[in-house]
Design an enzyme around this catalytic site. Structure first.
Site, PDB file in Angstrom:
ATOM      1  N   ARG A   4       0.861  -1.191   0.000  1.00 18.43           N
ATOM      2  CA  ARG A   4       0.000   0.000   0.000  1.00 18.43           C
ATOM      3  C   ARG A   4       0.896   1.240   0.000  1.00 18.43           C
ATOM      4  NH1 ARG A   4      -1.702  -0.050   6.476  1.00 18.43           N
ATOM      5  NH2 ARG A   4       0.093   1.219   7.095  1.00 18.43           N
ATOM      6  N   ASP A  25       5.922  -7.475   1.502  1.00 17.32           N
ATOM      7  CA  ASP A  25       5.291  -6.737   2.607  1.00 17.32           C
ATOM      8  C   ASP A  25       4.864  -7.752   3.667  1.00 17.32           C
ATOM      9  OD1 ASP A  25       3.898  -3.606   2.426  1.00 17.32           O
ATOM     10  OD2 ASP A  25       3.327  -4.879   4.113  1.00 17.32           O
ATOM     11  N   VAL A  49      10.860  -7.172   6.722  1.00 17.10           N
ATOM     12  CA  VAL A  49      12.205  -6.668   6.378  1.00 17.10           C
ATOM     13  C   VAL A  49      13.201  -6.779   7.530  1.00 17.10           C
ATOM     14  CG1 VAL A  49      11.471  -5.094   4.542  1.00 17.10           C
ATOM     15  CG2 VAL A  49      11.583  -4.263   6.914  1.00 17.10           C
ATOM     16  N   ASN A  75      11.601   0.566   1.082  1.00 13.85           N
ATOM     17  CA  ASN A  75      10.517   1.514   1.389  1.00 13.85           C
ATOM     18  C   ASN A  75       9.796   1.201   2.693  1.00 13.85           C
ATOM     19  OD1 ASN A  75       8.154   3.422   0.606  1.00 13.85           O
ATOM     20  ND2 ASN A  75       7.174   1.412   0.849  1.00 13.85           N
ATOM     21  N   TYR A 139      11.608   7.587  15.615  1.00  9.60           N
ATOM     22  CA  TYR A 139      11.454   7.636  14.155  1.00  9.60           C
ATOM     23  C   TYR A 139      12.572   8.471  13.538  1.00  9.60           C
ATOM     24  CZ  TYR A 139       9.146   8.307   9.611  1.00  9.60           C
ATOM     25  OH  TYR A 139       8.854   8.336   8.275  1.00  9.60           O
ATOM     26  N   LYS A 143      15.440   7.221  10.922  1.00  5.57           N
ATOM     27  CA  LYS A 143      15.519   7.789   9.566  1.00  5.57           C
ATOM     28  C   LYS A 143      16.860   8.493   9.326  1.00  5.57           C
ATOM     29  CE  LYS A 143      11.606   6.377   7.807  1.00  5.57           C
ATOM     30  NZ  LYS A 143      11.603   5.436   6.651  1.00  5.57           N
ATOM     31  N   THR A 174      -0.843   8.870   2.522  1.00  8.67           N
ATOM     32  CA  THR A 174      -0.859   7.407   2.637  1.00  8.67           C
ATOM     33  C   THR A 174      -1.509   7.036   3.970  1.00  8.67           C
ATOM     34  OG1 THR A 174       1.215   7.201   3.848  1.00  8.67           O
ATOM     35  CG2 THR A 174       1.389   7.338   1.434  1.00  8.67           C
TER      36      THR A 174
END
Ligand code: NAD
Length: 231
Positions: A4, A25, A49, A75, A139, A143, A174
């Protein structure tokens, strides 16, 4: 992370441009349905992942299905919006596990297969992985790690003709963004020079450019796709 959101848009654009794509996924139903909708050039494999052994399996699946691995888009990612004082070690570890370890495992798996024939690795970081942001320390850390690993891998893998670049999305429309309070999303959009939220397809276009030979002299780059937020 292709079931998605941005990953789904990237898989669709890559197939439309003639690539053969293995979508992976943890969302089995959505991923299978999306791959089927994309036709014979797309397959789906269930894949966490953060799971080291699973990377061997999906790379083998891609090689069996398509004969080579030329591009990897890292991703998959998760978001947690939590003030520092409320952030638990478990939450921190979860963010590192998916966002940081997952990208490392992907880079390593791709480098092993691409060495000798070249390729392109596209890592999805975030605007937060260049500037920082409040109420998301885990987060942001994960990142920034993606940004750093992109540079480390670009330098180390350049002699093998493997290019490694990162994309830094701003607010993109999203399910990840939709899960946040609407006033928070509205504030981010208000602070975006282009004055609107981005579409997953707009990030996919940049991923396609980085995946393709059109970006043949680009490696180690960190490209914001954020409506001018970092400008
Ligand atoms: P999303 O939540 O819609 O999609 C993320 C996908 O990753 C989902 O399909 C999810 O199932 C998958 N995923 C999560 N954990 C996984 C795991 N362990 N193994 C495999 N797949 C897993 O969100 P999105 O906006 O499409 O996010 C894509 C990437 O863009 C993420 O890395 C995210 O951090 C980054 N990003 C998003 C935004 C935004 O505003 N949406 C902004 C900056 C960066």
């Amino acid at each position: 992370g292709a079931a998605r959101g941005q990953g789904a848009a990237e898989a669709a654009l890559f197939v439309a441009e003639g690539a053969r794509v293995l979508l992976t996924d943890v969302l089995e139903a959505e991923g299978t349905a999306h791959a089927e909708a994309l036709g014979a050039d797309a397959r789906f494999a269930h894949h966490d992942v953060a799971d080291e052994a699973a990377w061997d399996r999906v790379v083998a699946t891609a090689l069996d299905a398509f004969g080579s691995l030329d591009v990897l888009v890292n991703n998959a990612g998760i978001f947690r919006g939590t003030p520092i004082v409320d952030t638990t070690v478990d939450e921190l570890d979860l963010l590192y596990r998916v966002n940081q370890r997952g990208v490392f495992l992907g880079i390593r798996a791709a480098a092993r297969v691409m060495a000798g024939r070249g390729g392109s690795i596209v890592n999805i970081s975030s605007g937060a992985g260049l500037t920082g942001a409040p109420n998301m320390i885990g987060y942001v850390a994960s990142k920034f790690a993606v940004t750093g690993m992109t540079r480390a891998a670009a330098l180390e893998l350049a002699p093998h003709a493997i290019r490694v670049n990162s994309i830094h999305p701003g607010a993109i429309d999203t399910p990840m963004v939709a899960a946040n309070p609407q006033d928070m999303v509205a504030a981010v959009i208000a602070a975006t020079p282009l004055g609107r939220i981005g579409r997953p397809e707009e990030v996919a276009e940049v991923a396609l450019f980085l995946a393709s030979d059109a970006s043949s002299y680009l490696t180690g780059a960190a490209i914001p796709v954020d409506g001018g937020s970092l400008a």
